[in-house]
Design a protein around this motif. Structure first.
Motif, PDB file in Angstrom:
ATOM      1  N   ARG A  29       0.762  -1.129  -0.041  1.00 38.02           N
ATOM      2  CA  ARG A  29       0.066   0.083  -0.019  1.00 38.02           C
ATOM      3  C   ARG A  29       0.861   1.443  -0.045  1.00 38.02           C
ATOM      4  O   ARG A  29       1.808   1.382   0.545  1.00 38.02           O
ATOM      5  CB  ARG A  29      -0.921   0.044   1.375  1.00 38.02           C
ATOM      6  N   VAL A  42     -11.785   9.649  -3.231  1.00 35.36           N
ATOM      7  CA  VAL A  42     -11.433   8.262  -3.047  1.00 35.36           C
ATOM      8  C   VAL A  42     -12.121   7.357  -4.121  1.00 35.36           C
ATOM      9  O   VAL A  42     -11.474   6.662  -4.606  1.00 35.36           O
ATOM     10  CB  VAL A  42     -12.039   7.888  -1.631  1.00 35.36           C
ATOM     11  N   THR A  46      -9.939   5.108  -6.660  1.00 38.46           N
ATOM     12  CA  THR A  46     -10.209   3.423  -6.738  1.00 38.46           C
ATOM     13  C   THR A  46     -10.351   3.181  -8.096  1.00 38.46           C
ATOM     14  O   THR A  46     -10.115   1.787  -8.713  1.00 38.46           O
ATOM     15  CB  THR A  46     -11.367   3.130  -5.987  1.00 38.46           C
ATOM     16  N   GLY A  53      -7.598  -0.839  -4.511  1.00 38.45           N
ATOM     17  CA  GLY A  53      -8.793  -0.284  -3.333  1.00 38.45           C
ATOM     18  C   GLY A  53      -8.038   0.913  -2.815  1.00 38.45           C
ATOM     19  O   GLY A  53      -6.890   1.349  -3.014  1.00 38.45           O
ATOM     20  N   GLN A  55      -8.961   3.822   0.754  1.00 40.68           N
ATOM     21  CA  GLN A  55      -9.544   4.201   1.774  1.00 40.68           C
ATOM     22  C   GLN A  55      -8.910   5.045   2.925  1.00 40.68           C
ATOM     23  O   GLN A  55      -7.784   5.144   2.809  1.00 40.68           O
ATOM     24  CB  GLN A  55      -9.921   2.685   2.595  1.00 40.68           C
ATOM     25  N   GLN A  57      -7.967   5.124   6.642  1.00 39.95           N
ATOM     26  CA  GLN A  57      -8.111   4.080   8.062  1.00 39.95           C
ATOM     27  C   GLN A  57      -6.941   4.937   8.745  1.00 39.95           C
ATOM     28  O   GLN A  57      -5.863   5.378   8.496  1.00 39.95           O
ATOM     29  CB  GLN A  57      -7.420   2.745   7.737  1.00 39.95           C
ATOM     30  N   PHE A  61      -4.598   8.110   4.577  1.00 41.60           N
ATOM     31  CA  PHE A  61      -5.129   7.661   3.222  1.00 41.60           C
ATOM     32  C   PHE A  61      -4.438   6.487   2.604  1.00 41.60           C
ATOM     33  O   PHE A  61      -3.116   6.707   2.461  1.00 41.60           O
ATOM     34  CB  PHE A  61      -5.450   8.803   2.423  1.00 41.60           C
ATOM     35  N   THR A 304      -6.899  -1.996   8.921  1.00 41.11           N
ATOM     36  CA  THR A 304      -6.906  -0.976   9.438  1.00 41.11           C
ATOM     37  C   THR A 304      -5.433  -0.417   9.763  1.00 41.11           C
ATOM     38  O   THR A 304      -5.310   0.667  10.100  1.00 41.11           O
ATOM     39  CB  THR A 304      -7.447  -0.782  10.782  1.00 41.11           C
ATOM     40  N   TYR A 375      -8.703  -6.908  -1.429  1.00 43.96           N
ATOM     41  CA  TYR A 375      -9.368  -6.171  -1.807  1.00 43.96           C
ATOM     42  C   TYR A 375      -9.928  -6.401  -3.415  1.00 43.96           C
ATOM     43  O   TYR A 375     -10.994  -5.933  -3.891  1.00 43.96           O
ATOM     44  CB  TYR A 375      -8.484  -4.889  -1.970  1.00 43.96           C
TER      45      TYR A 375
END
Length: 641
Positions: A29, A42, A46, A53, A55, A57, A61, A304, A375
């Protein structure tokens, strides 16, 4: 989209470099702290090709890329450096990052991620050595074993040095001062006294400097560098510029090191001891329950980013106990559970794209990288995700009941299994690991087959009469059926931006278009160098290389018109764009003029895709016909609600 283009689009949709406080990456990531979350698009990120993906968390970001993340991050770094306001130092940029407990997780992940290659590589080497000893291929008394053991242990023994550099970068302080702190912790005066059993404290200004073994320690050096960053900034403000080079580092070390040796070091070591005692108590009193809960919840914890909170305890266990019973074994089980779920999807799905994604991400999960599976498949389909939770809980309960131990740090996958061989060659623990992953994989695999079926939309598509989809008509070479006319009231019309010969997307040599990764549509081989608006709407994007234009109709249909294949290499040569972004256009308005003969003379395929990029918003995208010649502004496509 190459890595450069992808990084540019991600940064643009985040709100530009000026909105980025800090950027880094983990195994799969990209991670960003941003000033204003409202500026981050977002949904648009995506949709980017190459993004699995995106998100928010824990005040981060996160953009899930997969195994290519390091290459993309390298381009992100380059793009940010090229901007006048994009220095990566968060200390030099206004704005705030994570807060509270999220800031702790943020810090831990930022410190541990850069050193993972060293500790993972050393951990895997340790596992391979254990396997070779078990097989009798190498002797523990041989010189080869001694050399490889030194290599395998070095990054753990001198872990404070690795953490010192990484923490210094995270806390924005001089790395060499941080290394001096680590050198003090591992100085022979302390280590020799500890190894000789002389644990009497060294007096310093009436205060005791405890004799502690700081090799392989985690918490003391991180806290020490954190303190160093504050002391340095304070002293640096007080010392005149002409004296900084001499007195600032001297005073910083003279203040920080004694505080670290007297208070922070022993406190961190004390905390590590009780952390391992707490873990041991937890497993002694509720082992199976702990495994069931963590085995089920670990995918959510990973999503997360909270799994980084376990890293200090894991490395502390490896250094003090010689093994870990929490993060690494549980992650091994849950990773194989994720693999079981997506490989069951691969077996059951009829969708060729999903088959491809499920197979590749399933193999990746077997090797310990689960984000593509998580994902790209299980979360998207939901029920396979639930099945993976059940499988992880089942396997987690078993391994904690039998007390499975991992004797080295590595990415938890099939390749890490040698790390479960007990030192000295015992295979009982290894057998428990094999049984645990078998339980997890099989339960998840079977539960996916029981719970999951093709989605309703996929069913509807598979139940349509033969010839109703673009692929069917491409094979048959026939016009769209009259059945399409029954949905006239639900369709939007897209008119041809070119005059020329129709070509089905599936016949294009570019896999991105042929596999409909950017959306459904059809291609046209232009007979003249003019491109016009396919409907009434607005221009949303013009490629810098002028070879492509994106538009959105008044009804919300988003279309990409791409002149030729690989025409980006022309860098705008031979194209004359007549419009700009945000310009309103009407059907038939001239968008681009291009030199058809000059482009073809350079050996470039001029076949031009016309793609509905928001295809998922519609029941289907249907070409009126897939063969023959279409006039300029003739009806080319229908989108059906």
């Amino acid at each position: 989209m190459n890595n450069r283009e992808l990084s540019q689009e991600i940064i643009r949709r985040i709100g530009g470099s000026a909105n980025i406080v800090q950027a880094w990456h983990c195994i799969t990531r990209l991670r960003f702290n941003v000033k204003d979350e409202k500026l981050v698009q977002v949904a648009e990120i995506t949709k980017l090709q190459g993004v699995l993906g995106a998100q928010f968390q824990n005040d981060q970001f996160q953009v899930v890329i997969g195994n290519n993340v390091a290459s993309v991050y390298a381009e992100v770094e380059n793009v940010m450096k090229e901007s006048a306001t994009s220095e990566l130092s968060g200390a030099e940029r206004s704005g705030t990052g994570a807060r509270g407990f999220n800031a702790v997780l943020d810090t831990i992940s930022g410190i541990f991620t850069p050193i993972l290659p060293a500790i993972v590589g050393a951990g895997m080497l340790k596992g391979v050595l254990a396997l070779l000893v078990t097989l009798g291929w190498i002797s523990e008394t041989s010189g080869e074993y001694s050399v490889f053991t030194m290599i395998a242990n070095a990054s753990f023994y001198f872990l404070p040095f690795l953490l010192a550099v990484s923490a210094a970068r995270k806390f924005k302080v001089n790395e060499y001062l941080a290394l001096t702190l680590a050198g003090t912790l591992l100085y022979p005066t302390i280590l020799d006294a500890y190894n000789a059993g002389k644990l009497e404290a060294i007096p310093f200004l009436g205060l005791p400097v405890s004799i502690v073994n700081y090799t392989q320690s985690v918490i003391p050096i991180i806290l020490g560098v954190w303190l160093l960053s504050y002391v340095y900034r304070l002293i640096d403000r007080l010392i005149p510029n002409t004296l900084k080079i001499i007195f600032t580092p001297m005073l910083v070390l003279a203040i920080t090191v004694p505080i670290m040796l007297i208070a922070i070091g022993p406190l961190g070591n004390f905390g590590g001891i009780y952390l391992e005692k707490g873990v041991s108590w937890l497993f002694a009193h509720s082992g199976p329950l702990t495994g069931i809960v963590l085995g089920g919840l670990m995918p959510l914890i990973v999503m997360t980013g909270m799994h980084y909170a376990f890293f200090p305890g894991t490395l502390q266990n490896l250094s003090k106990l010689g093994y870990d019973v929490l993060l690494l074994p549980i992650n091994l089980i849950t990773n194989l559970s994720q693999a079981g779920a997506v490989l069951a999807v691969f077996l059951r799905t009829k969708d060729p794209k999903m088959k491809s994604v499920a197979l590749t991400s399933g193999i990746s999960a077997l090797l310990g990288i689960t984000e593509p599976a998580l994902y790209g498949v299980s979360l998207k389909l939901k029920k396979p995700f639930y099945a993976s939770i059940i499988g992880g809980a089942a396997g987690g309960g078993f391994i904690t009941a039998v007390g499975l131990k991992c004797y080295g740090f590595a990415v938890p996958g099939l390749l890490s299994l040698p790390l479960y061989i007990q030192p000295g060659g015992g295979m009982k623990n290894f057998g428990y690991a094999v049984i645990g992953i078998a339980i997890s994989f099989v339960v998840s695999f079977v539960m996916t087959l029981i719970l999951w079926k093709e989605t309703d939309s996929a069913k509807a598509r598979s139940e349509r009469p033969m010839g109703s989809t673009a692929a069917d008509r491409s094979e048959a070479g026939t016009p769209a059926p009259q059945a399409v006319q029954s949905v006239q009231d639900k369709k939007n019309e897209i008119f041809s931006p070119f005059q020329g010969e129709l070509v089905a997307l599936q016949l294009l040599p570019d896999k991105t278009f042929a596999d409909e990764l950017t959306g459904k549509g059809i291609a046209v081989k232009p007979a003249e160098g003019r491109m016009t608006a396919p409907f009434d709407g607005i221009v949303t994007m013009v490629a810098k290389s002028k070879h492509a234009v994106m538009l959105r109709s008044t009804e919300g249909v988003e279309v990409l018109v791409h002149i030729g294949l690989n025409t980006v290499s022309l860098k705008g040569q031979h194209f004359d764009v007549k419009v700009v972004p945000e310009q309103k256009v009407e059907k038939g308005d001239l968008l681009v003029e291009f030199d058809l003969e000059a482009i073809e003379a350079k050996g470039i395929n001029i076949v031009s895709p016309v793609i509905v990029t928001n295809t998922p918003d519609y029941l289907d995208v249907v070409p009126v016909q897939v063969k023959g010649v279409i006039p300029m502004n003739g009806i080319l496509l229908f989108t059906i609600k």
